[in-house]
Write an enzyme that holds these catalytic residues in place. Structure first.
Site, mmCIF file in Angstrom:
data_model
loop_
_atom_site.group_PDB
_atom_site.id
_atom_site.type_symbol
_atom_site.label_atom_id
_atom_site.label_comp_id
_atom_site.label_asym_id
_atom_site.label_seq_id
_atom_site.Cartn_x
_atom_site.Cartn_y
_atom_site.Cartn_z
ATOM 1 C CB SER A 269 -0.916 -0.049 1.090
ATOM 2 O OG SER A 269 -0.063 0.416 2.510
ATOM 3 C CE LYS A 270 -2.053 6.311 -2.692
ATOM 4 N NZ LYS A 270 -2.759 7.404 -3.077
#
Ligand code: GLU
Length: 497
Positions: A269-270
């Site tokens: 994820s970011k």
């Protein structure tokens, strides 16, 4: 926006389009396009192409703190770099705009208010602080964090009065306590049991819609037929189903695609610092290789052939072939695949791709003839996994970048090596330009005969002197490309080491 626009939007036909596939990618613009978002966009793009439908790009920018116009531009640029532009969206036109949620606020407000009239929602005057402390108390008492109902029973008259007196309120929807279910293309029937959610806010007191509300409204008015998105949104479905039901709308079809895990099996994820499309392209991954790789994250081709052109992926793509178990983002596999793509390209096609990398590293490519550059590329193409690798392989062809690596220096300090190279020098002077492999062979045979050396002891000093390295492209490629004068200059340098 004028109210005329809203009227015309609300009076248009809405709901899942009956004859055309309409899918959407709905990024929240908070940075570059992350590879997970790119995969979601790609699956929507593939499905739109496969079904000859439309892909809509909708910018979900109602989070005023985190969303920026700059990020939106970055996301659109990344999508354009992948050559996966949408059919409708900001800057792309379309009949169902505006395509930024921040420009649709009045629609959300009007519709949230309409839920009050339908008695599907009520004004909630609780402040953030009150709600926070109630949530904490519920948690401490081990109760579900549902709304405690303080404003549920305020009479319509009272509610109206308080609103008119200027008291701030949010619009909170009554959560019907019953089973909800929907069909998911990957998971079949998904059921939500009563008690999972309490009454929830659809419009905040600052007039901003919550995600679950704006997404349902926009999907409806943009006539979306299929929602293809990450399975992190599965749990949002119960609220989205409640909202859709409150309006009496028809739902689109859903495909919640598998999450992507890193090699450490943690969610990519970011926030965990995983890379963006921008980073991968900057590192010299080819858009077509990245797309091919991303397509395999959760989809598998019917014949198992993984490397294939985009049009074949489009033909073979289907929601039924999506896999619900998590996909693993294997950087090594991506590197390998990218190398395969690079090797399969003609040097003509590859040259414009590598030139920016060479220019960035200070190679004076502008002064070099194209034919020469193509030959240099042919000599190193097989060694490239990413375009940026070119810099490490072509220095031997450029006079200005030429240096001796330490192991080559050490080799050239031995007197036997110097002797080989001295004779090599004389033979090159005699023969002139090396034009072909047989020219080089002639030279090397002469050196062998005169020095009595052979094998490694013969070839390595020549390579070290001319390329400054013990490994790399063969002399038969290097010498014709650098020419006699530069070869002699390097040999002289090597003899001085
Ligand atoms: N803006 C949401 C996100 O970025 C999109 C969710 C959806 O596709 O419904 O996660």
């Amino acid at each position: 926006m004028t109210s005329l626009d809203i009227k015309s939007i609300l009076s248009k036909e809405a709901g899942p389009h009956p004859t055309e596939t309409r899918v959407r990618f709905a990024p929240s613009p908070t940075g570059y396009l992350h590879v997970g978002g790119a995969r979601t966009h790609l699956f929507n793009w593939l499905y739109a192409r496969k079904t000859k439908g439309k892909l809509i790009l909708r910018v979900e920018d109602t989070d005023q703190v985190r969303s920026t116009r700059e990020s939106e531009e970055m996301v659109l640029k990344d999508i354009a770099s992948l050559d996966l532009n949408p059919d409708e969206g900001p800057g792309f036109g379309g009949d169902y705009g505006p395509y930024r949620q921040s420009e649709r606020q009045e629609i959300f407000q009007m519709l949230a208010v309409s839920l009050l009239a339908k008695k599907k929602a009520y004004r909630c005057f609780c402040t953030e602080e009150e709600l926070d402390s109630k949530a904490k108390a519920a948690k401490a008492a081990n109760k579900p964090p549902h709304y405690d109902g303080t404003c549920t029973h305020i009479s319509e008259e009272q509610s109206q009065k308080r609103a008119e007196a200027g008291e701030k309120f949010s619009i909170r929807m009554t959560a019907p306590q019953k089973d909800y279910h929907f069909e998911d293309a990957l998971r079949g029937t998904v059921t939500f049991k009563p008690g999972m959610v309490g009454d929830f806010v659809v419009l905040r007191s600052n007039g901003m819609p919550v995600y679950n509300f704006s997404v349902v409204v926009d999907d409806y008015f943009m006539r979306i037929t299929h929602v293809i998105r990450g399975d992190d949104h599965l749990s949002n479905m119960i609220r989205q189903l409640m909202i859709t039901e409150a309006f009496g709308w028809k739902i689109p079809k859903f495909a919640h695609i598998s999450m992507i895990l890193g090699m450490d099996k943690k969610k990519l994820s970011k926030r965990e610092g995983a890379s963006s499309v921008h980073d991968y392209l900057n590192a010299g991954f080819l858009p077509e290789a990245l797309i091919n790789f991303l397509a395999l994250l959760g989809w598998s081709p019917s014949d198992g052939k993984e490397i294939r052109p985009l049009d074949e992926i489009v033909n073979d793509f289907d929601l039924e072939r999506l896999n619900k178990s998590p996909a693993v983002f294997d950087d090594e596999k991506l590197l390998w695949m990218n190398g395969e793509y690079i090797r399969a390209m003609s040097t003509e096609d590859l040259l414009p791709r590598v030139l920016p990398f060479l220019e960035k590293s200070g190679y004076n490519v502008a002064t070099k003839p194209k034919e020469w550059l193509l030959k240099v590329l042919a000599a190193v193409q097989g060694n490239l996994k990413v375009l940026a690798d070119i810099n490490a392989h072509v220095d031997i062809f450029f006079d200005t970048k030429f240096t001796f690596e330490q192991d080559a220096k050490t080799m050239m300090q031995a007197s036997e090596a110097k002797k080989v190279v001295q004779v090599f020098r004389q033979e090159i002077e005699k023969i002139g330009e090396i034009q072909s492999e047989s020219d080089l062979q002639k030279v090397q045979t002469a050196v062998k005969e005169q020095t009595g050396t052979k094998g490694k002891n013969l070839f390595m000093p020549m390579r070290a002197a001319v390329t400054g390295k013990l490994h790399g492209p063969e002399l038969k490629f290097v010498m014709p490309l650098i020419g006699q004068k530069e070869t002699l200059r390097r040999i002289d340098l090597s003899l001085d080491l």
